[in-house]
Design an enzyme around this catalytic site. Structure first.
Site, short mmCIF file in Angstrom:
data_model
loop_
_atom_site.label_atom_id
_atom_site.label_comp_id
_atom_site.label_asym_id
_atom_site.label_seq_id
_atom_site.Cartn_x
_atom_site.Cartn_y
_atom_site.Cartn_z
N ARG A 10 0.83 -1.21 0.00
CA ARG A 10 0.00 0.00 0.00
C ARG A 10 0.86 1.26 0.00
NH1 ARG A 10 -3.92 -3.19 3.61
NH2 ARG A 10 -5.76 -3.19 2.30
N SER B 143 -22.65 -14.43 11.08
CA SER B 143 -22.06 -13.23 10.47
C SER B 143 -22.09 -13.33 8.94
CB SER B 143 -20.61 -13.15 10.99
OG SER B 143 -19.88 -12.14 10.37
N SER C 84 -19.70 -1.55 1.20
CA SER C 84 -19.05 -0.39 0.59
C SER C 84 -18.22 -0.68 -0.64
CB SER C 84 -18.17 0.28 1.62
OG SER C 84 -17.03 -0.51 1.86
N HIS D 275 -21.93 2.89 6.10
CA HIS D 275 -21.99 3.50 4.77
C HIS D 275 -23.39 3.99 4.42
CE1 HIS D 275 -17.84 2.62 3.83
NE2 HIS D 275 -18.03 1.52 4.53
N THR E 284 -20.69 5.26 12.08
CA THR E 284 -19.47 6.06 12.21
C THR E 284 -19.81 7.54 12.11
OG1 THR E 284 -17.22 6.40 11.39
CG2 THR E 284 -18.91 6.08 9.74
N LYS F 153 -17.53 9.20 8.20
CA LYS F 153 -17.80 9.12 6.76
C LYS F 153 -18.79 10.22 6.40
CE LYS F 153 -15.68 4.64 6.74
NZ LYS F 153 -15.74 3.18 6.77
N THR G 285 -9.15 -6.72 0.19
CA THR G 285 -10.40 -5.96 0.36
C THR G 285 -11.50 -6.53 -0.55
OG1 THR G 285 -9.06 -4.03 0.89
CG2 THR G 285 -11.36 -3.62 0.37
C1 LIG Z 1 -14.98 2.26 7.75
C2 LIG Z 1 -15.81 1.13 8.30
C3 LIG Z 1 -15.89 0.88 9.67
C4 LIG Z 1 -15.00 1.57 10.65
O1 LIG Z 1 -15.40 2.88 10.88
P1 LIG Z 1 -14.29 3.97 11.27
O2 LIG Z 1 -15.07 5.03 11.91
O3 LIG Z 1 -13.62 4.36 9.98
O4 LIG Z 1 -13.32 3.30 12.20
C5 LIG Z 1 -16.80 -0.07 10.13
N1 LIG Z 1 -17.58 -0.76 9.27
C6 LIG Z 1 -17.49 -0.57 7.94
C7 LIG Z 1 -18.37 -1.37 7.05
C8 LIG Z 1 -16.59 0.35 7.41
O5 LIG Z 1 -16.48 0.50 6.09
#
Ligand SMILES: *Cc1c(COP(=O)(O)O)cnc(C)c1O
Length: 404
Positions: free
Chosen positions: A21, A137, A189, A217, A245, A248, A363
């Protein structure tokens, strides 16, 4: 052991596989998002347009958000001064938790340093401390959920992605008294698909299982108040634990869970990742609160966001570029080769001033390497014209796959 040799060897493995990366050194420009300055190693600076930010709504530069942050820095200072239990609960944390509980129409919410920590702590605490708990899960769940489940040492079953029948089959192995938790996401995502939330809740109810939904997301972007896909579909009350979160669509940083008073109190009281980590700066909490409130009141931003995503998908498709099927704001474009994917991204950046990060294994699966575009309400038609002509040039120069 020669430690330095070991580290260097493992890094060179990643480089051989094309998975090493390299971070793009950016300086975001408040007031002109999605434009940013790109710093090169040689000290040169270039102006670029970011097409892969998870600041999905451009709230990182929103004037209400910034004003709240400035005000509270001046009022309370930089840090929180402790863990929540030892002098680190600031009034702005309390207000943020109320705002989040209200957003999801739940009794309570609990904030963490990040969404990753929220998933890790909530799932590991619930899985470890509910006697005999089984966690079921989704196969495409995010790393933070996987780590939380693993850390809990609870029995774990993985159901096929978004496959309600497979979920039902797994849950049928246990009697109704066995504690069970179904962990899944709303918007995934990397593909931009959305879980069948109602059907998953129906199956969970049938087997007396709790539901844990990652709306990372989706919060801020779906539902009439920005409460996520569960709000849009009128299903918030059917989810036991909603996780999200603040980093985002809300454009700040931090994570949270929302649910019943007793469940949040349980994680607050037993979750190591909550108890033993210093709380977020009060100014961050105030900024996140302002951002949530702003997005609650500005549905037109969500409409514009969806329009931008739909327009980009349509224009790419019309131009013969292979857009992968997505029912959300995510616009993935298939390259299908790790080297070419990196090359396409490098060319867009260095020849066309467009930044979109290549997405590779682990990923996404090998052979599905892609460019993942995230148009925001702030990407203009001119930005899109420039993106289209640049992609067409890169596609023809590198001989990349056309749409089927
Ligand atoms: C980015 C992400 C997280 C983690 O959230 P952060 O606030 O960036 O630590 C959790 N779940 C998913 C699906 C994510 O894409």
């Amino acid at each position: 052991m020669d430690y330095e040799d070991f580290f260097a060897g493992r890094i060179s493995d990643l480089k051989t596989e094309g998975r090493y990366r390299i971070f793009i050194d950016l300086e975001r420009q408040a007031g002109s998002f999605p434009k940013a300055v790109h710093h090169l190693d040689n000290g040169e600076i270039r102006n670029i347009t970011v097409w892969c930010s998870n600041d999905y709504m451009g709230m990182g530069q929103n004037s209400d958000t910034l004003a709240a942050m400035h005000q509270v820095i001046d009022k309370c200072g930089a840090g929180a001064g402790g863990t929540r239990n030892i002098s680190g609960t600031n009034h702005y944390h309390v207000l943020l938790e109320r705002e989040l509980a209200n957003l999801h129409d739940k009794e309570a919410a609990l904030i963490f340093g990040s969404g990753w920590m929220a998933n890790m702590t909530a799932l590991s605490t619930l899985g470890a401390l509910i006697p005999g708990c089984v966690i079921v899960s989704d196969a495409k769940n995010h790393n933070s959920m996987i780590e939380g489940i693993r850390h809990s040492r609870a029995e774990k079953k993985i159901f096929k992605h978004n496959d309600v029948e497979d979920l039902d089959r797994f849950l049928s192995h246990y009697d109704s008294d066995t504690p069970k938790l179904v962990a899944f996401e709303s918007v995934y995502s990397m593909d931009g698909d959305i879980a069948p939330i109602k059907e998953i809740c129906d199956v969970a109810d049938k087997h007396n299982a709790m539901t844990f939904l990652d709306e990372v997301h989706a919060v801020g972007m779906y539902g009439k108040n920005g409460g996520g896909v569960a709000e849009r579909e009128g299903l918030m009350d059917r989810i036991t634990i909603i996780q999200g979160t603040l980093a985002k669509a809300f454009g700040v940083v931090g994570g949270y869970i929302a649910g019943s008073g007793a469940m949040c109190d349980f994680v607050r009281s037993y979750g190591s990742g909550f108890i033993f980590s210093s709380s977020m700066p009060p100014a961050v909490a105030a900024a996140a609160t302002a951002s949530i409130r702003y997005l609650k009141q500005h549905n037109e931003m969500r409409e514009r966001h969806q329009e931008r995503a739909a327009t980009l998908k349509r224009r790419l498709t019309e131009a013969g570029i292979p857009v992968m099927p997505s029912v959300s704001h995510i616009v993935p474009v298939l390259v299908g080769d790790v080297v070419l994917c990196k090359q396409a991204s490098d060319d867009l950046l260095m020849k066309h001033n467009i930044y979109v990060q290549p997405i590779n294994y682990p990923t996404v699966e090998r052979g599905t390497e892609r460019l993942r575009f995230t148009p925001t309400p702030l990407h203009t038609d001119a930005d899109m014209d420039h993106l289209l002509s640049s992609i067409l040039e890169v596609w023809s120069r590198l001989g990349l796959k056309q749409a089927a």
